[in-house]
Design an enzyme around this catalytic site. Structure first.
Site, PDB file in Angstrom:
ATOM      1  N   HIS A 266      -4.406  -5.963  -4.529  1.00 52.76           N
ATOM      2  CA  HIS A 266      -3.082  -5.498  -4.939  1.00 52.76           C
ATOM      3  C   HIS A 266      -2.251  -6.755  -5.194  1.00 52.76           C
ATOM      4  O   HIS A 266      -2.477  -7.800  -4.582  1.00 52.76           O
ATOM      5  CB  HIS A 266      -2.486  -4.673  -3.789  1.00 52.76           C
TER       6      HIS A 266
ATOM      7  N   ASP B 154      -5.243  -7.198   4.481  1.00 51.26           N
ATOM      8  CA  ASP B 154      -4.258  -6.264   3.941  1.00 51.26           C
ATOM      9  C   ASP B 154      -4.728  -4.862   4.325  1.00 51.26           C
ATOM     10  O   ASP B 154      -5.638  -4.306   3.715  1.00 51.26           O
ATOM     11  CB  ASP B 154      -4.189  -6.435   2.421  1.00 51.26           C
TER      12      ASP B 154
ATOM     13  N   GLN C 126      -3.998   0.290   3.097  1.00 52.95           N
ATOM     14  CA  GLN C 126      -4.767   1.510   2.884  1.00 52.95           C
ATOM     15  C   GLN C 126      -5.690   1.816   4.059  1.00 52.95           C
ATOM     16  O   GLN C 126      -6.305   2.878   4.104  1.00 52.95           O
ATOM     17  CB  GLN C 126      -5.606   1.386   1.604  1.00 52.95           C
TER      18      GLN C 126
ATOM     19  N   LYS D 253       2.531   4.601   4.250  1.00 47.09           N
ATOM     20  CA  LYS D 253       1.184   5.067   3.934  1.00 47.09           C
ATOM     21  C   LYS D 253       0.500   5.636   5.177  1.00 47.09           C
ATOM     22  O   LYS D 253      -0.679   5.986   5.146  1.00 47.09           O
ATOM     23  CB  LYS D 253       0.362   3.926   3.331  1.00 47.09           C
TER      24      LYS D 253
ATOM     25  N   CYS E 124      -0.595  -1.693  -9.520  1.00 46.61           N
ATOM     26  CA  CYS E 124      -0.265  -3.045  -9.021  1.00 46.61           C
ATOM     27  C   CYS E 124      -1.533  -3.878  -8.851  1.00 46.61           C
ATOM     28  O   CYS E 124      -1.684  -4.614  -7.867  1.00 46.61           O
ATOM     29  CB  CYS E 124       0.511  -2.979  -7.712  1.00 46.61           C
TER      30      CYS E 124
END
Length: 407
Positions: free
Chosen positions: A122, A201, A204, A227, A365
């Protein structure tokens, strides 16, 4: 194992509505998840029972606000198995969390150093490292992927050497759903690039349950509340206490200091030293409620339900000749990124919305990833624990209708 999806859906008020004359089918969960009543109640309770600024208050409302705010830190620390509550730093979300670390690294990197990211990134886990390398003279290297969207682990390992000072990679690709073997990859970094720090990261990753930051073994794990069934504008930077204890401060001002004179200042201890200014108190409390709500669910059954949804979607995709699924890694979460022959993704999204079906379209993104896969963008349906098989079937019925109008 059974998953009572109707009981779960009943806890999400927003799902009980119609959009454009049809029952809402919300399939944009990789962008943001909906919020259960427990989270909404926690936010409302803060504003109606103890709305006040936290810390140093000399009255009951401030004391209660501080108690709820700091309890959320304990709850998040337990949810991700942090070794200390001081390792949980509140931020505005994944993007700010990564920028805090990238800005600090830009002050430590120098010419000859290397930073590794992947082709799956991303923008939020790519641009900050571009800027850190430009500021320091370090070199940014990109670990490649295969055509199916899975990381080329052999090529990733080949990039590792003693000049590497930072490795940043996604736990799960937001655009494709690819799951990276972050624990295995982090272990390889420790052996081949012992001076490197590792950032995951996890934007998700956390919503699908089972994240244990100690088991992952990285130095930083970052994610956003929105999220994870929590409000927007709040997130977490988890970092090893030994690493964050002297990390360069990102913002200065109130809350993060130990002492101040007109000429100088010294910084406080973790977590305060990285939390300057009045925080998003309601958001933090909402995030605490969200992780408690999620922790109370049967994670194994939840994950099995999501796999069932993805399997059904892939089954139906095979029956739609014009559809090409983008991203077919063996290990992936319930994200279906696709293109339809002769149809622009934006048109697909518009025509589905007219039928009450919410998806996301575009580059997600991830412009470099889209170019790597030779697509201008995709339509993306991302499923969550409150989605049903019937909604998957409605998606494909909607796609056939849209296809008949476009082709």
């Amino acid at each position: 194992m059974s998953w009572d999806v109707e009981a779960i859906r009943a806890q999400f008020p927003i799902l009980q509505q119609q959009v454009n004359g049809s029952p809402l089918v919300y399939l944009d969960n990789a962008a943001t998840t909906q919020k259960p009543q427990a989270v909404l109640d926690a936010i409302l309770a803060f504003y109606t029972e103890c709305n006040s600024n936290v810390h140093r208050g000399a009255h009951k409302l401030s004391d209660e606000a501080t108690r709820r705010y700091e309890k959320a830190r304990d709850d998040v620390a337990a949810f991700i198995n942090a070794s200390s509550r001081a390792e949980v730093i509140w931020t505005s979300g994944t993007t700010e969390s990564i920028n805090i670390i990238a800005k600090g690294m830009s002050e430590r990197l120098q010419e000859g150093d290397e930073v590794i990211v992947t082709e799956l990134e991303h923008h939020a886990n790519l641009i900050p490292w571009q800027q850190a390398c430009k500021a320091s003279g370090a070199t940014l290297k990109i670990a490649p992927i295969f055509d199916d969207g899975s990381l080329n682990e052999e090529a990733f390992t080949a990039l590792l050497n003693r000049n590497v000072k930072m490795v940043a990679m996604p736990h799960i690709s937001n655009a494709l759903g690819t799951v990276n073997a972050v624990q295995k990859l982090t272990a390889q970094v420790r052996v081949k690039a012992p001076a490197a720090l590792v950032l995951i990261d996890g934007a998700q990753g956390v919503a699908h349950g089972g994240v244990d930051v100690q088991a992952v073994g990285a130095d930083f794990y970052v994610f956003s509340g929105h999220k994870l069934f929590a409000p927007t504008g709040v997130g977490v930077l988890w970092g090893r206490k030994s690493v964050l204890a002297d990390w360069p401060v990102w913002l200065t001002g109130g809350e993060m200091i130990a002492s101040v004179t007109y000429q100088d200042a010294t910084w406080g201890e973790l977590p305060n030293r990285l939390e300057a200014g009045t925080p998003n108190i309601a958001g933090v409390i909402g995030l605490g409620a969200a992780v408690n709500w999620l922790a109370a669910q049967d994670v194994v059954a939840m994950q099995a339900h999501e796999k069932l949804l993805l399997a059904r979607a892939l089954e139906l995709a095979e029956q739609l000749p014009a559809m090409r699924v983008v991203g077919a890694a063996a290990d992936k979460v319930a994200i279906l990124s696709f293109v339809l022959e002769g149809a622009h993704p934006a048109d697909i999204g518009f025509l589905l919305d007219r039928q009450g079906i919410a998806i996301r379209t575009g580059e997600h993104c991830a412009q470099p990833l889209m170019r790597r896969l030779n697509v201008p963008g995709t339509a993306r349906a991302s499923f969550s624990i409150y989605n049903t098989e019937q909604e998957v079937e409605r998606l494909f019925a909607g796609l056939k209708k849209a296809q008949s109008m476009l082709l």
